[in-house]
Design a protein around this motif. Structure first.
Motif, mmCIF file in Angstrom:
data_model
loop_
_atom_site.group_PDB
_atom_site.id
_atom_site.type_symbol
_atom_site.label_atom_id
_atom_site.label_comp_id
_atom_site.label_asym_id
_atom_site.label_seq_id
_atom_site.Cartn_x
_atom_site.Cartn_y
_atom_site.Cartn_z
ATOM 1 N N GLU A 7 0.882 -1.340 -0.661
ATOM 2 C CA GLU A 7 -0.015 -0.237 0.052
ATOM 3 C C GLU A 7 0.599 1.001 0.219
ATOM 4 N N HIS B 66 0.569 5.115 0.686
ATOM 5 C CA HIS B 66 -0.537 6.014 1.144
ATOM 6 C C HIS B 66 0.083 7.557 0.663
ATOM 7 N N ALA C 211 3.806 7.197 1.881
ATOM 8 C CA ALA C 211 3.774 5.601 2.857
ATOM 9 C C ALA C 211 3.749 4.757 2.849
ATOM 10 N N VAL D 184 3.395 0.998 2.719
ATOM 11 C CA VAL D 184 3.119 -0.744 4.233
ATOM 12 C C VAL D 184 3.558 -1.548 3.602
ATOM 13 N N VAL E 205 6.247 -0.173 7.527
ATOM 14 C CA VAL E 205 6.306 1.353 7.078
ATOM 15 C C VAL E 205 6.858 1.959 6.459
ATOM 16 N N LEU F 80 3.664 10.310 10.379
ATOM 17 C CA LEU F 80 2.654 9.445 9.872
ATOM 18 C C LEU F 80 1.471 10.003 10.080
ATOM 19 N N PHE G 205 -1.110 10.485 7.615
ATOM 20 C CA PHE G 205 -2.067 10.214 7.256
ATOM 21 C C PHE G 205 -3.510 8.970 7.898
ATOM 22 N N THR H 79 -6.211 7.789 8.620
ATOM 23 C CA THR H 79 -6.655 6.344 8.285
ATOM 24 C C THR H 79 -5.651 5.501 8.913
ATOM 25 N N LEU H 80 -3.856 5.327 8.236
ATOM 26 C CA LEU H 80 -3.477 4.734 8.407
ATOM 27 C C LEU H 80 -2.481 4.597 9.883
ATOM 28 N N ARG I 56 -5.001 2.899 12.112
ATOM 29 C CA ARG I 56 -5.527 0.949 12.484
ATOM 30 C C ARG I 56 -3.696 1.124 13.359
ATOM 31 N N LEU I 57 -2.984 1.498 13.001
ATOM 32 C CA LEU I 57 -0.699 1.679 13.102
ATOM 33 C C LEU I 57 -1.278 1.734 15.297
ATOM 34 N N LEU J 64 -11.708 2.084 2.260
ATOM 35 C CA LEU J 64 -10.835 3.212 3.505
ATOM 36 C C LEU J 64 -12.930 3.792 3.894
#
Length: 406
Positions: free
Chosen positions: A202, A204, A211, A213, A223, A238, A241, A243-244, A247-248, A397
């Motif tokens: 991915e 981003h 970014a 992934v 990442v 980071l 982003f 959404t990312l 998630r992390l 997303l």
């Protein structure tokens, strides 16, 4: 004191140097590799192998344990509500942590009979230590080198291969360093202990930063952040982003931040007498297309073929040819990266016409020849860019909380 006379002396024990050494042994040549570090050697890296790189790794006889890697089926680009994705044509790629890749390469090199000299620091060419050799303005002051000075004595060979990385001291000492880069971009990498949520790489996008992934096997993802004009702070970048980052947020970090850069490194050539530059030492533009490891393995095969034929000029030509397509793709990606409105319009065009992205990906992984593909891709993309394109909501997303930026 080291007193060996191999056919090839490889300076640098990263993936490029180890791949060159293994390939040379497969060709029946005596090889010594020297590096000041101790394996396994880590480095900031996106840790994704394109399918052609996986194929070359198999030809080298390098085996990666299945629990230390992850099959990559394709690439997915994401920006806000736009998603562009495509599968790799033919065989898949591979996500593997740099440390695990290095261990596998070292194991194969040992098994095939490479003379590995770890912990031996190279000081410069014999008679021309680092800091005393030619610079880019006077490349003629150093004759074709045939030996290097180390902290354990001189080492000589018929052929020298410099695989000493992005900021190669040997490239500079040989007068092959090019002018300073116009664009200063940097990379940061960190791992997270979380189960991969995709079998795609991915990418981003945000203005001025990307970014990457990469699923790496088991409960681990890597990442990598690429950026310019930003403080080198992983957590701060980071957050660009959301959404990312969400998630992390609950995933523990599995490694410390590691950086590299400036990424662009220019050269005046990759050959000087019986010295050849391979991998990042041979020049680097940017990691934006994830081609670095695969191109290093292509270099390894090409330089050994040239040495077997006794003519490094063959390698110089091959390197230019191999780098032509990735360099073009990188320059195009960097161009659209610097123009956000154009970037989002191109992404919407590719999302609306998946065949376009699949065709670009096929060129990128060397499945389709570039010239015939371009004759189909460019007019089709130009037509798409001339048409009004609907907003495309990502199935991967959540819906955006506000209007898009396109």
């Amino acid at each position: 004191m080291i007193d060996r006379r191999p056919d090839i002396l490889v300076i640098g024990g990263g993936p490029a140097g180890l791949a060159t050494s293994i390939r040379a042994r497969q060709a029946g040549l005596a090889v010594t590799l020297v590096d000041g570090g101790q394996p396994p050697i880590d480095k900031a890296c996106g840790e994704g192998l394109m399918p052609d790189g996986v194929a070359l790794l198999a030809r080298l006889g390098v085996v990666l344990p299945k629990d230390q890697c992850r099959t990559l089926r394709g690439v997915r680009y994401i920006e806000d509500d736009i998603v562009v994705e495509g599968p790799f044509p033919g065989p898949p790629g591979l996500g593997v942590r740099r440390l695990d890749l290095h261990r596998a390469l070292v194991s194969r090199a040992e098994a095939i009979g490479v003379d590995l000299c770890w912990g031996v620091r190279v000081l410069g060419f014999e008679g021309s230590p680092f800091g005393a050799g030619p610079d880019a303005r006077a490349p003629g002051r150093l004759r074709a080198p045939d030996s290097v000075a180390t902290d354990d004595g001189p080492m000589r060979a018929r052929w020298l291969v410099a695989a000493d990385g992005l900021h190669s001291p040997l490239r500079r000492a040989a007068g092959l360093e090019g002018p300073p880069a116009r664009c200063r971009r940097f990379g940061l990498r960190r791992h997270f202990a979380v189960a991969p949520w995709t079998d795609h790489v991915e990418v981003h996008w945000s203005d001025g930063v990307e970014a990457y992934v990469t699923p790496l096997g088991g409960d681990l993802v890597g990442v990598a952040l690429l950026f310019a004009d930003q403080p080198p702070d992983f957590d701060r970048i980071l957050r660009r982003f959301p959404t990312l980052a969400r998630r992390l947020a609950v995933a523990p970090a599995a490694s410390r931040q590691r950086g590299a850069g400036p990424l662009e490194q220019r050269t005046r050539g990759v050959v000087r007498g019986n010295l050849a530059l391979v991998g990042d030492a041979a020049g680097y533009l940017d990691a934006i297309t994830g081609e670095g490891l695969s191109l290093a393995f292509h270099d390894a095969f090409a330089v050994v073929e040239a040495i077997v034929r006794g003519n490094l000029a063959i390698y110089a030509v091959a390197h230019r040819r191999m780098a032509r397509v990735p360099t073009t793709m990188i320059r195009l990606a960097l161009f659209v990266d610097r123009h956000p409105r154009l970037r989002r319009r191109v992404m919407r065009a590719l999302a609306a016409d998946p065949r376009l992205f699949r065709a670009l990906l096929a060129v990128h992984v060397r499945v389709r020849p570039p010239a015939p593909a371009a004759a189909w891709i460019l007019p089709r993309l130009a037509l798409r860019l001339a048409l009004p394109l609907p907003a495309l909501t990502s199935p991967f997303l959540p819906p955006p909380s506000g209007p898009g930026r396109g």
